[in-house]
Design a protein around this motif. Structure first.
Motif, mmCIF file in Angstrom:
data_model
loop_
_atom_site.group_PDB
_atom_site.id
_atom_site.type_symbol
_atom_site.label_atom_id
_atom_site.label_comp_id
_atom_site.label_asym_id
_atom_site.label_seq_id
_atom_site.Cartn_x
_atom_site.Cartn_y
_atom_site.Cartn_z
ATOM 1 N N ALA A 6 0.828 -1.203 0.000
ATOM 2 C CA ALA A 6 0.000 0.000 0.000
ATOM 3 C C ALA A 6 0.869 1.262 0.000
ATOM 4 O O ALA A 6 0.568 2.247 -0.684
ATOM 5 C CB ALA A 6 -0.933 -0.005 1.208
ATOM 6 N N LEU A 7 1.977 1.212 0.762
ATOM 7 C CA LEU A 7 2.888 2.358 0.812
ATOM 8 C C LEU A 7 3.542 2.578 -0.551
ATOM 9 O O LEU A 7 3.612 3.714 -1.042
ATOM 10 C CB LEU A 7 3.951 2.134 1.887
ATOM 11 C CG LEU A 7 5.085 3.173 1.934
ATOM 12 C CD1 LEU A 7 4.520 4.573 2.186
ATOM 13 C CD2 LEU A 7 6.114 2.782 3.000
ATOM 14 N N LEU A 11 3.252 5.853 -3.074
ATOM 15 C CA LEU A 11 4.406 6.608 -3.589
ATOM 16 C C LEU A 11 4.378 6.692 -5.112
ATOM 17 O O LEU A 11 4.712 7.727 -5.693
ATOM 18 C CB LEU A 11 5.712 5.947 -3.120
ATOM 19 C CG LEU A 11 5.994 6.016 -1.613
ATOM 20 C CD1 LEU A 11 7.179 5.122 -1.254
ATOM 21 C CD2 LEU A 11 6.255 7.467 -1.178
ATOM 22 N N ILE A 12 3.964 5.608 -5.762
ATOM 23 C CA ILE A 12 3.891 5.589 -7.228
ATOM 24 C C ILE A 12 2.781 6.508 -7.722
ATOM 25 O O ILE A 12 2.934 7.211 -8.725
ATOM 26 C CB ILE A 12 3.681 4.141 -7.739
ATOM 27 C CG1 ILE A 12 4.956 3.322 -7.489
ATOM 28 C CG2 ILE A 12 3.314 4.125 -9.216
ATOM 29 C CD1 ILE A 12 4.791 1.848 -7.757
ATOM 30 N N LYS A 13 1.637 6.519 -7.008
ATOM 31 C CA LYS A 13 0.544 7.416 -7.397
ATOM 32 C C LYS A 13 0.971 8.873 -7.293
ATOM 33 O O LYS A 13 0.585 9.713 -8.113
ATOM 34 C CB LYS A 13 -0.683 7.153 -6.521
ATOM 35 C CG LYS A 13 -1.436 5.881 -6.878
ATOM 36 C CD LYS A 13 -2.652 5.695 -5.987
ATOM 37 C CE LYS A 13 -3.436 4.453 -6.405
ATOM 38 N NZ LYS A 13 -4.629 4.238 -5.539
ATOM 39 N N GLU A 14 1.778 9.167 -6.285
ATOM 40 C CA GLU A 14 2.256 10.538 -6.106
ATOM 41 C C GLU A 14 3.259 10.924 -7.186
ATOM 42 O O GLU A 14 3.309 12.082 -7.606
ATOM 43 C CB GLU A 14 2.892 10.683 -4.722
ATOM 44 C CG GLU A 14 1.871 10.594 -3.583
ATOM 45 C CD GLU A 14 2.539 10.519 -2.213
ATOM 46 O OE1 GLU A 14 3.791 10.386 -2.158
ATOM 47 O OE2 GLU A 14 1.818 10.583 -1.193
ATOM 48 N N ASP A 15 4.044 9.938 -7.639
ATOM 49 C CA ASP A 15 5.044 10.202 -8.677
ATOM 50 C C ASP A 15 5.228 8.934 -9.520
ATOM 51 O O ASP A 15 6.059 8.081 -9.196
ATOM 52 C CB ASP A 15 6.381 10.604 -8.051
ATOM 53 C CG ASP A 15 7.462 10.854 -9.103
ATOM 54 O OD1 ASP A 15 7.118 10.884 -10.304
ATOM 55 O OD2 ASP A 15 8.639 11.011 -8.718
ATOM 56 N N SER A 40 4.253 -8.118 -7.230
ATOM 57 C CA SER A 40 2.963 -8.485 -6.638
ATOM 58 C C SER A 40 1.868 -7.504 -7.044
ATOM 59 O O SER A 40 0.745 -7.902 -7.381
ATOM 60 C CB SER A 40 3.085 -8.527 -5.115
ATOM 61 O OG SER A 40 1.833 -8.772 -4.508
ATOM 62 N N LEU A 41 2.179 -6.203 -7.059
ATOM 63 C CA LEU A 41 1.205 -5.184 -7.436
ATOM 64 C C LEU A 41 0.800 -5.318 -8.908
ATOM 65 O O LEU A 41 -0.357 -5.085 -9.274
ATOM 66 C CB LEU A 41 1.758 -3.781 -7.162
ATOM 67 C CG LEU A 41 1.860 -3.382 -5.681
ATOM 68 C CD1 LEU A 41 2.707 -2.124 -5.518
ATOM 69 C CD2 LEU A 41 0.470 -3.163 -5.093
ATOM 70 N N MET A 42 1.748 -5.716 -9.743
ATOM 71 C CA MET A 42 1.434 -5.925 -11.161
ATOM 72 C C MET A 42 0.494 -7.117 -11.323
ATOM 73 O O MET A 42 -0.464 -7.074 -12.102
ATOM 74 C CB MET A 42 2.719 -6.130 -11.963
ATOM 75 C CG MET A 42 3.568 -4.879 -12.083
ATOM 76 S SD MET A 42 5.107 -5.138 -13.012
ATOM 77 C CE MET A 42 4.463 -5.381 -14.667
#
Length: 365
Positions: A6-7, A11-15, A40-42
């Motif tokens: 989630a963290l 961070l990726i959404k922010e940049d 895992s997110l992919m």
């Protein structure tokens, strides 16, 4: 998704262009751990591709067939064993593709996951469909021919026989679905037809259930309906015609009561809502909550029945996404079907929100 995932996603959404090094530093993690979380997110569909591209939200993903529809109309009474004067046409078809086009014309965000051959017909299908839906999830298969569906219609516009050549779908595997899963995970709702092999259908149903993704299944035909697994737990809607419902339920439907017995049997397999269409006699619906009813269609002049079932499904999905209750959702589906029945095209080109609303008011209010 765990706390570290989630963290990283935050961070990726922010940049979206953040470097791997900066991700590791800001998340206070070693580089190899960051790589594992990214992987895992992919797989979860939270990010897609390289450079941490965030997926666009696709309201509906339509999975299954896209093929060339050929229609041949007899100019007179059809006589077997001899030549009959006729007219013919060619158009884009396929259950999943047709439903996607209907939904796209109604303004829904929709994408299509299908397979076509590396031929003129395949490229034409993709280019035409792109005007109504995102075709990025789909694949062009080398060495295969695009599927075809040929329907022979009598002078009343009723189908007498149909021929389907769709062997390329046999090459679709569960691993193919796993590779494409980010498109499923980033969708609100999945529409699945039964063109793909049984193990592929089973994989999609299982993963949608585990990941709590809403799923509607519409069988393509009675033989293909038999590819569905016995366990349909987690399926939100199953929309079938009489023959398909018989194949899934194992019940011979001869009376109105049989329609409801078949629907109840399918509910016991785990489906939340079942609709069984009955041609010019309308449809019945039955839900796990005990809702049940019969809807009779208005008398209309029919030009062509091809695609009417697909538009019924599209209308019901459209209504469901707009949080409309079961009975009215079925009425909206029937209104969408009426528009198709009154067109020579598999998907009526005049279909839009306003036209659907007017047809609904004229026939069901």
């Amino acid at each position: 998704m765990n706390e570290k995932e989630a963290l990283i996603l935050k961070l990726i959404k922010e940049d979206p262009f953040i470097s791997h090094f900066d991700l590791a530093a800001k998340a206070d993690l070693p580089g190899d751990r960051v790589a594992g979380y990214i992987s895992s997110l992919m797989k979860q569909g939270k990010i897609v591709g390289r450079a941490y591209v965030l997926p666009e939200q696709r309201q509906v993903l339509c999975v299954g067939g896209a093929n060339i529809d050929r229609k041949i109309w007899s100019k007179g009474v059809l006589e077997l064993g001899t030549s009959n004067p006729a007219e013919s046409s060619k158009s884009c078809g396929g259950v999943a593709r047709n439903i996607a086009e209907n939904l796209g014309r109604l303004g829904s965000g929709v994408s299509v996951l299908t397979a076509v051959g590396e031929d003129h017909e395949g490229h034409w299908l993709m280019e035409y469909t792109r005007a109504f839906a995102d075709v990025a999830p789909s694949e062009i298969l080398k060495g295969h021919s695009t599927g075809t569906y040929t329907a022979v219609l009598d002078q009343e516009g009723e189908m007498t026989v149909a021929l389907a050549e769709m062997s390329l779908y046999d090459s679709i595997t569960p691993e193919f679905i796993d590779r494409k899963w980010s498109y499923f995970a980033s969708s609100d709702f999945i529409m699945l037809d039964t063109n793909f092999p049984a193990d592929v259908l089973n994989r999609i149903i299982e993963r949608c259930r585990k990941e709590n993704i809403q799923l509607c299944i519409t069988p393509v035909s009675s033989p293909k309906a038999k590819k569905l697994p016995h366990d349909l737990l987690g399926v939100t809607w199953l929309i079938a015609n009489k023959d398909e419902a018989e194949a899934i339920s194992g019940i011979k439907i001869e009376t109105e009561g049989d329609f409801f017995r078949a629907a109840e049997t399918i509910i016991h397999k785990g489906v939340e809502k079942v609709v069984i269409s009955r041609g010019d006699k309308g449809l019945i619906y039955f839900t796990e909550k005990g809702e049940a009813g019969v809807l009779i269609p208005p008398a209309i002049s029919i030009i062509d029945v091809t695609g009417a079932g697909d538009s019924l499904v599209a209308g019901i999905i459209y209504a469901h996404l707009n949080r409309i209750q079961t009975e009215d959702a079925c009425k909206i589906g029937m209104a969408c079907s009426i528009l198709t029945l009154q067109s020579i095209e598999t998907v009526n080109p005049i279909l839009n929100n306003q036209q659907l609303l007017e047809t609904f008011k004229q026939n069901f209010k």
